[in-house]
Scaffold this motif. Structure first.
Motif, PDB file in Angstrom:
ATOM      1  N   LEU A 158       6.711 -84.421  10.070  1.00 45.38           N
ATOM      2  CA  LEU A 158       7.264 -83.183  10.621  1.00 45.38           C
ATOM      3  C   LEU A 158       8.322 -82.625   9.671  1.00 45.38           C
ATOM      4  CD1 LEU A 158       7.217 -81.513  13.274  1.00 45.38           C
ATOM      5  CD2 LEU A 158       9.022 -83.012  14.125  1.00 45.38           C
ATOM      6  N   ASN A 159       8.102 -81.379   9.239  1.00 43.74           N
ATOM      7  CA  ASN A 159       9.078 -80.733   8.372  1.00 43.74           C
ATOM      8  C   ASN A 159      10.091 -80.008   9.263  1.00 43.74           C
ATOM      9  OD1 ASN A 159      10.444 -78.802   6.811  1.00 43.74           O
ATOM     10  ND2 ASN A 159       8.798 -78.814   5.286  1.00 43.74           N
ATOM     11  N   LEU A 160      11.339 -80.466   9.233  1.00 43.77           N
ATOM     12  CA  LEU A 160      12.327 -79.910  10.166  1.00 43.77           C
ATOM     13  C   LEU A 160      12.758 -78.490   9.785  1.00 43.77           C
ATOM     14  CD1 LEU A 160      14.487 -83.004  11.160  1.00 43.77           C
ATOM     15  CD2 LEU A 160      12.500 -82.020  12.289  1.00 43.77           C
ATOM     16  N   ASN A 161      12.594 -78.086   8.514  1.00 42.96           N
ATOM     17  CA  ASN A 161      12.812 -76.673   8.159  1.00 42.96           C
ATOM     18  C   ASN A 161      11.830 -75.816   8.951  1.00 42.96           C
ATOM     19  OD1 ASN A 161      14.829 -76.880   6.306  1.00 42.96           O
ATOM     20  ND2 ASN A 161      13.555 -76.592   4.495  1.00 42.96           N
ATOM     21  N   ARG A 162      10.549 -76.233   8.894  1.00 47.93           N
ATOM     22  CA  ARG A 162       9.473 -75.477   9.554  1.00 47.93           C
ATOM     23  C   ARG A 162       9.723 -75.425  11.068  1.00 47.93           C
ATOM     24  NH1 ARG A 162       7.012 -71.883   7.698  1.00 47.93           N
ATOM     25  NH2 ARG A 162       7.244 -70.980   9.724  1.00 47.93           N
ATOM     26  N   LEU A 163      10.110 -76.591  11.619  1.00 50.29           N
ATOM     27  CA  LEU A 163      10.331 -76.670  13.065  1.00 50.29           C
ATOM     28  C   LEU A 163      11.491 -75.752  13.487  1.00 50.29           C
ATOM     29  CD1 LEU A 163       9.272 -78.351  15.582  1.00 50.29           C
ATOM     30  CD2 LEU A 163      11.412 -79.583  15.374  1.00 50.29           C
ATOM     31  N   ALA A 164      12.542 -75.729  12.661  1.00 50.35           N
ATOM     32  CA  ALA A 164      13.696 -74.878  12.983  1.00 50.35           C
ATOM     33  C   ALA A 164      13.278 -73.407  12.982  1.00 50.35           C
ATOM     34  CB  ALA A 164      14.807 -75.119  11.965  1.00 50.35           C
ATOM     35  N   LEU A 165      12.524 -73.009  11.945  1.00 54.50           N
ATOM     36  CA  LEU A 165      12.055 -71.619  11.865  1.00 54.50           C
ATOM     37  C   LEU A 165      11.171 -71.266  13.057  1.00 54.50           C
ATOM     38  CD1 LEU A 165      11.161 -71.225   8.092  1.00 54.50           C
ATOM     39  CD2 LEU A 165      12.497 -69.610   9.418  1.00 54.50           C
ATOM     40  N   ASP A 166      10.216 -72.154  13.353  1.00 51.03           N
ATOM     41  CA  ASP A 166       9.289 -71.895  14.465  1.00 51.03           C
ATOM     42  C   ASP A 166      10.044 -71.770  15.782  1.00 51.03           C
ATOM     43  OD1 ASP A 166       7.163 -71.966  12.824  1.00 51.03           O
ATOM     44  OD2 ASP A 166       6.402 -73.930  13.451  1.00 51.03           O
ATOM     45  N   THR A 167      11.014 -72.658  15.979  1.00 53.54           N
ATOM     46  CA  THR A 167      11.736 -72.664  17.252  1.00 53.54           C
ATOM     47  C   THR A 167      12.515 -71.365  17.425  1.00 53.54           C
ATOM     48  OG1 THR A 167      11.910 -75.046  17.026  1.00 53.54           O
ATOM     49  CG2 THR A 167      13.299 -74.036  18.686  1.00 53.54           C
ATOM     50  N   VAL A 168      13.175 -70.931  16.346  1.00 50.88           N
ATOM     51  CA  VAL A 168      13.929 -69.679  16.436  1.00 50.88           C
ATOM     52  C   VAL A 168      12.969 -68.503  16.650  1.00 50.88           C
ATOM     53  CG1 VAL A 168      15.440 -68.115  15.147  1.00 50.88           C
ATOM     54  CG2 VAL A 168      15.901 -70.549  15.158  1.00 50.88           C
ATOM     55  N   ASP A 169      11.815 -68.550  15.995  1.00 54.81           N
ATOM     56  CA  ASP A 169      10.822 -67.484  16.205  1.00 54.81           C
ATOM     57  C   ASP A 169      10.382 -67.435  17.665  1.00 54.81           C
ATOM     58  OD1 ASP A 169      10.809 -66.426  13.735  1.00 54.81           O
ATOM     59  OD2 ASP A 169       9.029 -67.484  13.017  1.00 54.81           O
ATOM     60  N   HIS A 170      10.116 -68.604  18.231  1.00 57.06           N
ATOM     61  CA  HIS A 170       9.675 -68.639  19.631  1.00 57.06           C
ATOM     62  C   HIS A 170      10.764 -68.125  20.569  1.00 57.06           C
ATOM     63  CE1 HIS A 170       5.816 -70.378  19.035  1.00 57.06           C
ATOM     64  NE2 HIS A 170       6.279 -71.481  18.499  1.00 57.06           N
ATOM     65  N   LEU A 171      12.008 -68.291  20.154  1.00 56.82           N
ATOM     66  CA  LEU A 171      13.120 -67.883  21.031  1.00 56.82           C
ATOM     67  C   LEU A 171      13.545 -66.432  20.802  1.00 56.82           C
ATOM     68  CD1 LEU A 171      15.442 -71.012  20.884  1.00 56.82           C
ATOM     69  CD2 LEU A 171      14.242 -70.156  22.894  1.00 56.82           C
ATOM     70  N   GLU A 172      12.808 -65.714  19.954  1.00 57.53           N
ATOM     71  CA  GLU A 172      13.276 -64.396  19.530  1.00 57.53           C
ATOM     72  C   GLU A 172      13.605 -63.460  20.702  1.00 57.53           C
ATOM     73  OE1 GLU A 172      11.289 -62.898  16.155  1.00 57.53           O
ATOM     74  OE2 GLU A 172      12.011 -60.866  16.490  1.00 57.53           O
ATOM     75  N   LEU A 173      12.741 -63.468  21.702  1.00 54.43           N
ATOM     76  CA  LEU A 173      12.960 -62.590  22.851  1.00 54.43           C
ATOM     77  C   LEU A 173      14.256 -62.964  23.582  1.00 54.43           C
ATOM     78  CD1 LEU A 173      11.562 -60.288  24.385  1.00 54.43           C
ATOM     79  CD2 LEU A 173      10.489 -62.012  25.829  1.00 54.43           C
ATOM     80  N   GLU A 174      14.430 -64.277  23.777  1.00 54.76           N
ATOM     81  CA  GLU A 174      15.639 -64.772  24.473  1.00 54.76           C
ATOM     82  C   GLU A 174      16.898 -64.445  23.659  1.00 54.76           C
ATOM     83  OE1 GLU A 174      14.959 -68.667  26.015  1.00 54.76           O
ATOM     84  OE2 GLU A 174      17.108 -69.086  26.178  1.00 54.76           O
ATOM     85  N   ILE A 175      16.770 -64.609  22.330  1.00 53.06           N
ATOM     86  CA  ILE A 175      17.903 -64.328  21.440  1.00 53.06           C
ATOM     87  C   ILE A 175      18.296 -62.859  21.565  1.00 53.06           C
ATOM     88  CG2 ILE A 175      18.509 -64.091  18.989  1.00 53.06           C
ATOM     89  CD1 ILE A 175      16.813 -66.643  18.511  1.00 53.06           C
ATOM     90  N   ARG A 176      17.285 -62.003  21.611  1.00 53.90           N
ATOM     91  CA  ARG A 176      17.545 -60.563  21.722  1.00 53.90           C
ATOM     92  C   ARG A 176      18.180 -60.250  23.078  1.00 53.90           C
ATOM     93  NH1 ARG A 176      12.458 -57.295  22.174  1.00 53.90           N
ATOM     94  NH2 ARG A 176      11.778 -58.575  20.462  1.00 53.90           N
ATOM     95  N   ASN A 177      17.595 -60.798  24.134  1.00 55.22           N
ATOM     96  CA  ASN A 177      18.118 -60.500  25.472  1.00 55.22           C
ATOM     97  C   ASN A 177      19.544 -61.000  25.652  1.00 55.22           C
ATOM     98  OD1 ASN A 177      15.773 -59.259  26.184  1.00 55.22           O
ATOM     99  ND2 ASN A 177      14.894 -61.059  27.191  1.00 55.22           N
ATOM    100  N   ARG A 178      19.852 -62.156  25.037  1.00 55.69           N
ATOM    101  CA  ARG A 178      21.188 -62.721  25.238  1.00 55.69           C
ATOM    102  C   ARG A 178      22.174 -62.235  24.179  1.00 55.69           C
ATOM    103  NH1 ARG A 178      20.320 -68.863  27.340  1.00 55.69           N
ATOM    104  NH2 ARG A 178      22.409 -68.497  28.058  1.00 55.69           N
ATOM    105  N   GLN A 179      21.679 -61.343  23.311  1.00 58.53           N
ATOM    106  CA  GLN A 179      22.518 -60.712  22.282  1.00 58.53           C
ATOM    107  C   GLN A 179      23.259 -61.722  21.414  1.00 58.53           C
ATOM    108  OE1 GLN A 179      24.532 -57.819  25.006  1.00 58.53           O
ATOM    109  NE2 GLN A 179      23.661 -56.385  23.551  1.00 58.53           N
ATOM    110  N   VAL A 180      22.498 -62.703  20.952  1.00 59.76           N
ATOM    111  CA  VAL A 180      23.069 -63.750  20.099  1.00 59.76           C
ATOM    112  C   VAL A 180      22.583 -63.510  18.670  1.00 59.76           C
ATOM    113  CG1 VAL A 180      23.206 -66.236  19.728  1.00 59.76           C
ATOM    114  CG2 VAL A 180      22.895 -65.364  22.028  1.00 59.76           C
TER     115      VAL A 180
END
Ligand code: ADP
Length: 421
Positions: free
Chosen positions: A272-294
């Motif tokens: 498991l490449n943790l760079n890739r996992l970090a990017l993917d996780t943030v991508d998946h959270l994009e909507l939540e990040i936008r809604n929570r204005q973070v």
């Protein structure tokens, strides 16, 4: 070190990846100057203006014809559409003529479930310039597409709105990606709930087993003592002690049934490449990040930070840490809602750190945060960090919150690294 930031412009999120000079520190304050570094594209000025059309109308027409969305111009008093861009036919799947002169025909194309909301918003907001809606349309070919639709007022010299410029963009691809992310996060959340349930049952079983064993031991001691008095008057007492023993065994067997009843997902260890996992996780959270204005900043490791681990479990840990950080910054003003996710490889370990700009956790001992059921949130369950700790320990790693009281608290875990084969 690569880093990337997801930040807000208006109420929209614009993620971008930058390759700046190596930032030396993971401290948020020290990084803030780098956030808009090399990621912006610039339009080079022409060397001479001989190729530039002099006619503004022509320039405008070129702009409109090449614009990715659909522009339209509506006359308010005559209630007619004066212009519809050519993109209309691609996006809406109807001929442009359908709209010319009949602006309200557009509403018939809106999905019936969204129509009322969108029309109301248009009526109330378009002339104020605040109309901005996302909705479904039924295209001319019967397919459903997602649209972002906006309108801006044009005023005469008296300040009276006499025209509206509308912009429609096809956002179907983004909506599909959001749907995929939502589905993925639900799957990871389900795995997390199973882990939490397992952890909960294990914790309850552990807590109850100890007094049960004590009861069994005392019952055994009573039985041994009673054996020294073969007095028939103690017959009942002997029977009761034996009954205690039976009931203790019964409780023990109920606990093991409970442990077995929790569905388990066997871990699947992969590289498991943790760079890739970090990017993917943030991508998946994009909507939540936008809604929570973070604003989420990513510092990725320059060397491949590869570990052998269960992807779903490690992503669950990352999600727990990120969501806790989002909760933490909810209490501060939107301009300080910053969270930094860093991946770093050193020696034979990979470290992942989530640091926020929230208020921290005061005098609470950091080890206490990782105990099951510890929560300071009104609707918290207090299992997120406890499960994360179990997961990381099962992967031969460590997790902690080494907060020195300044900046935001860094929650971090490390795992043994693996060279990529
Ligand atoms: P829950 O989120 O349900 O409270 P967790 O186990 O995830 O459960 O977290 C336990 C507690 O740890 C939280 O209630 C909070 O008090 C503290 N905590 C976790 N992350 C942070 C953070 N980033 N900043 C401050 N406190 C935190």
């Amino acid at each position: 070190m690569r880093f990337r930031e997801t930040h807000l412009v208006g109420n929209r999120t614009h993620p971008f990846v930058t390759e700046p000079k190596m930032p030396q520190s993971t401290d948020d304050n020290s990084q803030s100057g780098n956030t808009t570094g090399g990621g912006e594209s610039r339009i080079a000025p022409p060397h001479s203006d001989e190729h530039v059309p002099r006619d503004d109308a022509k320039v405008f027409q070129q702009l409109v014809e090449n614009f990715g969305g659909v522009l339209r111009l509506e006359d308010l008093s005559a209630q007619e559409t004066l212009y519809v861009g050519p993109g209309f036919e691609t996006v809406f799947g109807h001929r442009r003529q359908t709209l010319m002169g009949a602006p309200h025909d557009r509403w018939n194309m809106v999905h019936p479930e969204d129509r009322e909301r969108v029309v109301q918003s248009y009526v109330h907001n378009a002339e104020r310039g605040t109309y901005d809606e996302e909705f479904r349309i039924i295209r001319g070919d019967g397919q459903t597409a997602w649209i972002r639709d906006r309108a801006f007022p044009i005023r005469d010299t008296n300040g009276r709105v006499y025209r509206l410029v509308g912009i429609s963009e096809d956002i179907s691809a983004r909506k599909r990606a959001e749907e995929r992310s939502r589905h993925h996060l639900e799957e990871v959340a389900l795995a997390g709930q199973l882990s939490a349930m397992g952890e909960l049952v294990a914790c309850i079983a552990h807590q109850i087993t100890q007094p049960l064993h004590a009861i069994a031991n005392f019952a055994g001691a009573c039985k041994n003592s009673l054996a020294n008095f073969p007095d028939t008057s103690l017959k009942d007492t002997n029977r009761w002690v034996a009954e205690i023993d039976v009931q203790v065994r019964r409780a023990d067997s109920i606990l093991s049934q409970l442990r077995d009843a929790v569905p388990k997902r066997p871990p699947e260890h992969t590289l498991l490449n943790l760079n890739r996992l970090a990017l993917d996780t943030v991508d998946h959270l994009e909507l939540e990040i936008r809604n929570r204005q973070v604003r989420v900043r990513l510092n990725l490791a320059p060397q491949q930070p590869v570990v052998t681990a269960d992807r779903v479990q490690i992503q669950q840990v990352l999600l727990n840490l990120l969501r806790n950080a989002f909760d933490a910054v909810e209490t501060v003003s939107t301009d300080r809602r910053r969270v930094t996710l860093s991946v770093e490889r050193f020696d034979d370990r990979v470290r992942v750190q989530v640091r926020d700009q929230g208020p921290g956790f005061g005098d609470i001992k950091s080890s206490q945060l990782f105990e099951p059921f510890f929560s300071t949130k009104q609707d918290g369950i207090g299992m997120g960090l406890a499960v994360s700790k179990s997961v990381i320990q099962a992967h031969h790693g460590q997790i902690c919150a080494a907060w020195d009281g300044t900046h935001g608290p860094p929650f971090e875990f490390d795992l043994p690294s693996r060279s990529q084969e």
